[in-house]
Design a protein around this motif. Structure first.
Motif, PDB file in Angstrom:
ATOM      1  N   GLN A  13       0.821  -1.128   0.158  1.00 25.95           N
ATOM      2  CA  GLN A  13      -0.024  -0.058  -0.116  1.00 25.95           C
ATOM      3  C   GLN A  13       0.993   1.267   0.176  1.00 25.95           C
ATOM      4  O   GLN A  13       0.632   2.392  -0.733  1.00 25.95           O
ATOM      5  CB  GLN A  13      -1.082   0.019   1.373  1.00 25.95           C
ATOM      6  N   ALA A  14       1.796   1.160   0.973  1.00 24.49           N
ATOM      7  CA  ALA A  14       2.661   2.466   1.018  1.00 24.49           C
ATOM      8  C   ALA A  14       3.499   2.653  -0.393  1.00 24.49           C
ATOM      9  O   ALA A  14       3.928   3.897  -0.624  1.00 24.49           O
ATOM     10  CB  ALA A  14       3.656   2.216   2.237  1.00 24.49           C
ATOM     11  N   SER A  15       3.749   1.670  -1.146  1.00 26.84           N
ATOM     12  CA  SER A  15       4.543   1.883  -2.408  1.00 26.84           C
ATOM     13  C   SER A  15       3.864   2.624  -3.418  1.00 26.84           C
ATOM     14  O   SER A  15       4.244   3.126  -4.464  1.00 26.84           O
ATOM     15  CB  SER A  15       4.866   0.367  -2.772  1.00 26.84           C
ATOM     16  N   LYS A  16       2.410   2.686  -3.080  1.00 21.58           N
ATOM     17  CA  LYS A  16       1.571   3.287  -4.297  1.00 21.58           C
ATOM     18  C   LYS A  16       1.714   4.983  -3.725  1.00 21.58           C
ATOM     19  O   LYS A  16       0.956   5.790  -4.657  1.00 21.58           O
ATOM     20  CB  LYS A  16       0.194   2.999  -3.960  1.00 21.58           C
ATOM     21  N   ILE A  17       2.283   5.323  -2.840  1.00 21.66           N
ATOM     22  CA  ILE A  17       2.326   6.858  -2.475  1.00 21.66           C
ATOM     23  C   ILE A  17       2.971   7.703  -3.601  1.00 21.66           C
ATOM     24  O   ILE A  17       4.124   7.174  -4.253  1.00 21.66           O
ATOM     25  CB  ILE A  17       3.121   7.146  -1.208  1.00 21.66           C
ATOM     26  N   GLU A  18       2.197   8.745  -4.088  1.00 25.66           N
ATOM     27  CA  GLU A  18       2.605   9.347  -5.070  1.00 25.66           C
ATOM     28  C   GLU A  18       2.102  10.825  -4.832  1.00 25.66           C
ATOM     29  O   GLU A  18       0.700  10.938  -4.384  1.00 25.66           O
ATOM     30  CB  GLU A  18       2.635   9.007  -6.305  1.00 25.66           C
ATOM     31  N   LEU A  19       2.720  12.075  -5.115  1.00 25.91           N
ATOM     32  CA  LEU A  19       1.991  13.213  -5.190  1.00 25.91           C
ATOM     33  C   LEU A  19       1.411  13.602  -6.458  1.00 25.91           C
ATOM     34  O   LEU A  19       1.462  13.363  -7.547  1.00 25.91           O
ATOM     35  CB  LEU A  19       3.082  14.460  -4.933  1.00 25.91           C
ATOM     36  N   ASN A  20       0.120  14.175  -6.084  1.00 25.13           N
ATOM     37  CA  ASN A  20      -0.708  14.697  -7.159  1.00 25.13           C
ATOM     38  C   ASN A  20      -1.374  16.024  -6.864  1.00 25.13           C
ATOM     39  O   ASN A  20      -1.188  16.404  -5.906  1.00 25.13           O
ATOM     40  CB  ASN A  20      -1.771  13.618  -7.786  1.00 25.13           C
ATOM     41  N   GLN A  21      -2.242  16.691  -7.804  1.00 27.22           N
ATOM     42  CA  GLN A  21      -2.882  18.065  -7.265  1.00 27.22           C
ATOM     43  C   GLN A  21      -3.787  17.850  -6.395  1.00 27.22           C
ATOM     44  O   GLN A  21      -4.069  18.980  -6.050  1.00 27.22           O
ATOM     45  CB  GLN A  21      -3.405  18.173  -8.871  1.00 27.22           C
ATOM     46  N   ASP A  22      -4.312  16.640  -6.053  1.00 25.02           N
ATOM     47  CA  ASP A  22      -5.389  16.687  -5.202  1.00 25.02           C
ATOM     48  C   ASP A  22      -4.730  16.595  -3.657  1.00 25.02           C
ATOM     49  O   ASP A  22      -5.439  16.837  -2.681  1.00 25.02           O
ATOM     50  CB  ASP A  22      -6.170  15.364  -5.010  1.00 25.02           C
TER      51      ASP A  22
ATOM     52  N   PRO B 240      -6.323   2.099   3.546  1.00 23.69           N
ATOM     53  CA  PRO B 240      -5.681   3.374   3.318  1.00 23.69           C
ATOM     54  C   PRO B 240      -6.559   4.240   2.472  1.00 23.69           C
ATOM     55  O   PRO B 240      -6.915   3.681   1.379  1.00 23.69           O
ATOM     56  CB  PRO B 240      -4.438   3.045   2.823  1.00 23.69           C
ATOM     57  N   LEU B 241      -6.630   5.610   2.769  1.00 22.62           N
ATOM     58  CA  LEU B 241      -7.288   6.599   2.041  1.00 22.62           C
ATOM     59  C   LEU B 241      -6.622   6.977   0.577  1.00 22.62           C
ATOM     60  O   LEU B 241      -5.184   6.545   0.845  1.00 22.62           O
ATOM     61  CB  LEU B 241      -7.588   7.897   2.841  1.00 22.62           C
ATOM     62  N   ASN B 242      -7.226   6.991  -0.500  1.00 19.51           N
ATOM     63  CA  ASN B 242      -6.592   6.977  -1.856  1.00 19.51           C
ATOM     64  C   ASN B 242      -5.612   5.971  -2.251  1.00 19.51           C
ATOM     65  O   ASN B 242      -4.715   6.302  -2.836  1.00 19.51           O
ATOM     66  CB  ASN B 242      -5.737   8.344  -1.551  1.00 19.51           C
ATOM     67  N   GLY B 243      -5.822   4.893  -1.484  1.00 19.55           N
ATOM     68  CA  GLY B 243      -5.065   3.780  -1.978  1.00 19.55           C
ATOM     69  C   GLY B 243      -3.746   3.514  -1.350  1.00 19.55           C
ATOM     70  O   GLY B 243      -3.349   2.157  -0.878  1.00 19.55           O
ATOM     71  N   SER B 244      -3.232   4.669  -1.046  1.00 16.36           N
ATOM     72  CA  SER B 244      -1.746   4.643  -0.243  1.00 16.36           C
ATOM     73  C   SER B 244      -1.756   4.874   1.125  1.00 16.36           C
ATOM     74  O   SER B 244      -0.849   4.590   1.774  1.00 16.36           O
ATOM     75  CB  SER B 244      -0.792   5.429  -0.902  1.00 16.36           C
ATOM     76  N   GLY B 245      -2.800   5.575   1.505  1.00 19.31           N
ATOM     77  CA  GLY B 245      -2.961   6.519   2.940  1.00 19.31           C
ATOM     78  C   GLY B 245      -2.598   7.955   2.754  1.00 19.31           C
ATOM     79  O   GLY B 245      -2.752   8.715   3.815  1.00 19.31           O
ATOM     80  N   LEU B 246      -1.960   8.413   1.828  1.00 19.73           N
ATOM     81  CA  LEU B 246      -1.550   9.844   1.681  1.00 19.73           C
ATOM     82  C   LEU B 246      -2.650  10.662   1.454  1.00 19.73           C
ATOM     83  O   LEU B 246      -3.346  10.458   0.518  1.00 19.73           O
ATOM     84  CB  LEU B 246      -0.279   9.966   0.566  1.00 19.73           C
TER      85      LEU B 246
END
Length: 445
Positions: free
Chosen positions: A42-51, A357-363
């Motif tokens: 799950q944590a490996s999916k963390i990425e920054l985006n406009q949201d 996790p919210l948004n798939g990754s938790g971020l």
């Protein structure tokens, strides 16, 4: 922002401190809590985006929240149900503080809780220190929460170290004290404090002790950040807190559930050094309505082999779902994973388990890449406004660990030490989005 004309001096009273007994260690765990794993997959999916990426903040242009002081972790006074409290029209905000001539890296060594009051939640007046001098337990006061009930304040905090110790230690316990709230046309003050009490300490099984943390190199130690929560569905009351999974590093063994699916680990082997990451989010149940009588429960969430520090956990209930939020740093991820300084979140249909996790990754929210340390210690309020503090700005390629090696002028000029702009987020089921920014430290209704 701060109204100095009405600033009250701190009330300094002589106090004898009695450490009372507590029930948290002797009570058996309630096995109805089902601990969730935040997995490496799950944590490996963390990425920054406009949201989820905050706008850039020029820290040098921010107004000092309390002239003469650095301030950082903050929290509002709530009622017993968790709503922002109003006392004769006054809101109250608490924050960790230190004199502003102290180097940023040293503020945690002398942290003291101060409070502020405001009619509009925007223009704040310094009231002074929360507790009389010398009354609190520990060598310094770290973050917590505060709840009012029937004219009383129940103030929860982290008692770090021992009073009068030298050198400083990092022992952490959950503590509280109860006092009277006095409010009039001039402001708010707190009087007639009772004895300060240690209400919970790590048990070594679910929550790592300081002694266990000191066995073996690497990893962190935490037992702090008590946060009051009342479940609107069951009316049961709890304290949430930050901890680490029990046991010494040499006693830990990898479990597949820490990483995710086997086909993920087949392609992404878990590095041996990941064993040092063992953060968790703890919970204790309030017994018989007495906030100082707690029954320790298993953790709500663990991040074994994922992350070593999940700070200031708190829960917001929206649309009959439970949203568990926490903060973490860039440098707290386990070997082989990476994530930003950010606010992270998880959602469940029940308080005591089943979090995703919210948004798939938790971020949920993070600083922009060009200013990765600009804010931290976010706290989501019931109306989904988020308060935090301004940390370090415009460091270029420098990591936060390098700041302490710079000259004092550099450190002070790049340190915020004030509240950050309040941020509004929206939640739609398991997804979130940053909506807008408001002024610094604005506690909006």
């Amino acid at each position: 922002m701060l109204n100095n004309k009405k600033a009250l001096s701190a009330v300094v009273l002589a106090a004898s401190v009695v450490i009372s007994g507590f029930n948290g260690l002797s009570a058996k765990a309630d096995e109805t809590v089902t601990t969730t794993n935040w997995t490496r997959e799950q944590a490996s999916k963390i990425e920054l985006n406009q949201d989820n990426t905050l706008p850039y903040t020029d820290i040098s242009e921010l107004e000092k929240f309390a002239p003469g002081y650095h301030v950082w972790d903050s929290w509002p006074l709530t009622d017993r149900d968790g709503n922002i409290a109003s006392i004769k029209g006054w809101k109250v905000l608490f924050a960790l503080s230190a004199p502003d001539d102290v180097l940023p890296g040293k503020v945690h060594d002398i942290a003291t809780i101060r409070y502020f009051y405001s009619k509009n939640g925007k223009d704040w007046t310094l009231g002074g220190t929360l507790f009389p001098e010398g009354a609190s337990l520990g060598s310094r006061e770290w973050a917590g929460s505060a709840m009012m009930d029937d004219g009383k304040i129940h103030a929860f905090y982290t008692a770090t170290g021992q009073r009068g110790e030298a050198p400083l230690t990092f022992e952490q316990r959950l503590a509280m004290a109860t006092g009277d709230i006095v409010a009039d046309s001039e402001g708010v003050r707190f009087e007639n404090w009772g004895d300060h009490k240690i209400i919970l300490e790590p048990d070594g099984e679910h929550y790592q002790t300081k002694e266990q943390a000191q066995q073996g190199e690497g990893g962190g130690y935490a037992f702090r950040d008590p946060m009051w929560f009342k479940d609107p569905k069951t009316e049961k009351e709890y304290i949430l807190f930050e901890g680490n999974s029990g046991g010494a590093v040499g006693e830990r063994t990898f479990k597949q559930e820490y990483a995710g699916r086997t086909n993920y680990t087949d392609e992404n082997p878990v590095p041996a050094g990941a064993v040092h990451a063992n953060a968790n989010i703890g919970i204790a149940e309030v017994v018989d309505g007495n906030p100082s009588n707690l029954k320790m429960l298993p953790p709500l969430l663990e991040a074994n082999y994922v992350n070593e520090e999940l700070e200031r956990p708190h829960v917001i209930v929206k649309d009959k779902k439970y949203y568990l939020f926490t903060d973490s740093h860039i440098n707290k991820y386990a070997e082989g994973l990476q994530g930003p300084e950010g606010l992270y979140g998880f959602v469940s249909d029940t308080l005591t388990g089943g979090y995703e996790p919210l948004n798939g990754s938790g971020l949920v929210m993070a600083n922009p890449p060009e200013n990765p340390y600009q804010a931290y210690s976010w706290l989501v309020l019931p109306n989904l406004n988020v308060v935090g503090f301004a940390h370090f700005g415009d460091l270029g390629n420098m990591s936060i660990g390098d700041v302490g090696n710079q000259d004092p002028e550099f450190q002070f000029s790049h340190f915020g030490g004030t509240l950050a702009p309040t941020v509004k987020i929206s939640i739609n089921g398991s997804t979130t989005k940053i909506e807008k920014e408001f002024s610094q430290g604005w506690i909006k209704q």
